[in-house]
Design a protein around this motif. Structure first.
Motif, PDB file in Angstrom:
ATOM      1  N   ALA A  65      30.398  31.897  43.682  1.00  0.00           N
ATOM      2  CA  ALA A  65      30.514  33.019  42.749  1.00  0.00           C
ATOM      3  C   ALA A  65      31.799  32.851  41.943  1.00  0.00           C
ATOM      4  O   ALA A  65      32.725  32.160  42.368  1.00  0.00           O
ATOM      5  N   ALA A  66      31.847  33.499  40.818  1.00  0.00           N
ATOM      6  CA  ALA A  66      33.042  33.478  39.976  1.00  0.00           C
ATOM      7  C   ALA A  66      33.737  34.827  40.051  1.00  0.00           C
ATOM      8  O   ALA A  66      33.077  35.873  40.092  1.00  0.00           O
ATOM      9  N   VAL A  67      35.059  34.800  40.091  1.00  0.00           N
ATOM     10  CA  VAL A  67      35.837  36.032  39.999  1.00  0.00           C
ATOM     11  C   VAL A  67      36.038  36.305  38.510  1.00  0.00           C
ATOM     12  O   VAL A  67      36.503  35.439  37.771  1.00  0.00           O
ATOM     13  N   VAL A  68      35.653  37.506  38.087  1.00  0.00           N
ATOM     14  CA  VAL A  68      35.746  37.889  36.673  1.00  0.00           C
ATOM     15  C   VAL A  68      36.279  39.308  36.568  1.00  0.00           C
ATOM     16  O   VAL A  68      36.268  40.058  37.546  1.00  0.00           O
ATOM     17  N   GLU A 113      39.876  45.915  36.924  1.00  0.00           N
ATOM     18  CA  GLU A 113      39.334  45.595  38.243  1.00  0.00           C
ATOM     19  C   GLU A 113      38.622  44.255  38.187  1.00  0.00           C
ATOM     20  O   GLU A 113      38.095  43.856  37.153  1.00  0.00           O
ATOM     21  N   LEU A 114      38.601  43.574  39.336  1.00  0.00           N
ATOM     22  CA  LEU A 114      37.910  42.304  39.426  1.00  0.00           C
ATOM     23  C   LEU A 114      36.534  42.491  40.065  1.00  0.00           C
ATOM     24  O   LEU A 114      36.323  43.404  40.855  1.00  0.00           O
ATOM     25  N   SER A 115      35.624  41.601  39.702  1.00  0.00           N
ATOM     26  CA  SER A 115      34.272  41.587  40.247  1.00  0.00           C
ATOM     27  C   SER A 115      33.899  40.163  40.601  1.00  0.00           C
ATOM     28  O   SER A 115      34.549  39.213  40.175  1.00  0.00           O
ATOM     29  N   LEU A 116      32.826  40.046  41.365  1.00  0.00           N
ATOM     30  CA  LEU A 116      32.205  38.753  41.604  1.00  0.00           C
ATOM     31  C   LEU A 116      31.009  38.657  40.681  1.00  0.00           C
ATOM     32  O   LEU A 116      30.276  39.633  40.508  1.00  0.00           O
ATOM     33  N   PHE A 117      30.799  37.493  40.106  1.00  0.00           N
ATOM     34  CA  PHE A 117      29.653  37.292  39.233  1.00  0.00           C
ATOM     35  C   PHE A 117      28.806  36.177  39.810  1.00  0.00           C
ATOM     36  O   PHE A 117      29.266  35.053  39.984  1.00  0.00           O
ATOM     37  N   MET A 118      27.562  36.527  40.173  1.00  0.00           N
ATOM     38  CA  MET A 118      26.596  35.540  40.646  1.00  0.00           C
ATOM     39  C   MET A 118      25.204  36.074  40.390  1.00  0.00           C
ATOM     40  O   MET A 118      24.997  37.284  40.358  1.00  0.00           O
ATOM     41  N   TYR A 119      24.289  35.183  40.186  1.00  0.00           N
ATOM     42  CA  TYR A 119      22.903  35.550  39.872  1.00  0.00           C
ATOM     43  C   TYR A 119      22.845  36.508  38.681  1.00  0.00           C
ATOM     44  O   TYR A 119      22.086  37.474  38.683  1.00  0.00           O
ATOM     45  N   ASP A 120      23.680  36.281  37.679  1.00  0.00           N
ATOM     46  CA  ASP A 120      23.721  37.105  36.464  1.00  0.00           C
ATOM     47  C   ASP A 120      23.972  38.579  36.751  1.00  0.00           C
ATOM     48  O   ASP A 120      23.525  39.455  36.015  1.00  0.00           O
ATOM     49  N   THR A 121      24.684  38.855  37.843  1.00  0.00           N
ATOM     50  CA  THR A 121      24.974  40.231  38.246  1.00  0.00           C
ATOM     51  C   THR A 121      26.438  40.329  38.668  1.00  0.00           C
ATOM     52  O   THR A 121      26.994  39.387  39.227  1.00  0.00           O
TER      53      THR A 121
END
Length: 85
Positions: A33-36, A44-52
């Motif tokens: 996953a990518a931290v975005v 705030e930071l999120s995880l981005f994976m599976y276009d979510t």
């Protein structure tokens, strides 16, 4: 689960998470996953994976390396991937 609280994640970091398939709860895997930055919550930071986007919090097992993620996966689910031992 597990959250690397002492690690300072930054946008652009690649991390690895233990991810359970929401459609088949007996299926888990290590997923990159990518931290975005969270597009809905500036600062705030999120995880981005599976276009979510997913929250970067204690609810998701996050690891800075694939080796650490695989070690945790094998500990919790067994090397063969069997969730029930």
């Amino acid at each position: 689960m597990y959250f690397e609280q002492n690690h300072n994640f930054e946008p652009g970091d690649v991390v690895y998470v233990l991810y359970r398939n929401p459609h088949a709860q007996d299926v888990a895997q290590v997923q990159e996953a990518a931290v975005v930055e969270n597009p809905d919550q500036p600062g705030e930071l999120s995880l981005f994976m599976y276009d979510t986007y997913y929250p970067l919090d204690e609810e998701i097992a996050v690891f800075p390396t694939e080796v650490e993620a695989m070690r945790a996966y094998n500990y919790h689910f067994g090397e063969d991937g069997n969730l029930y031992g």
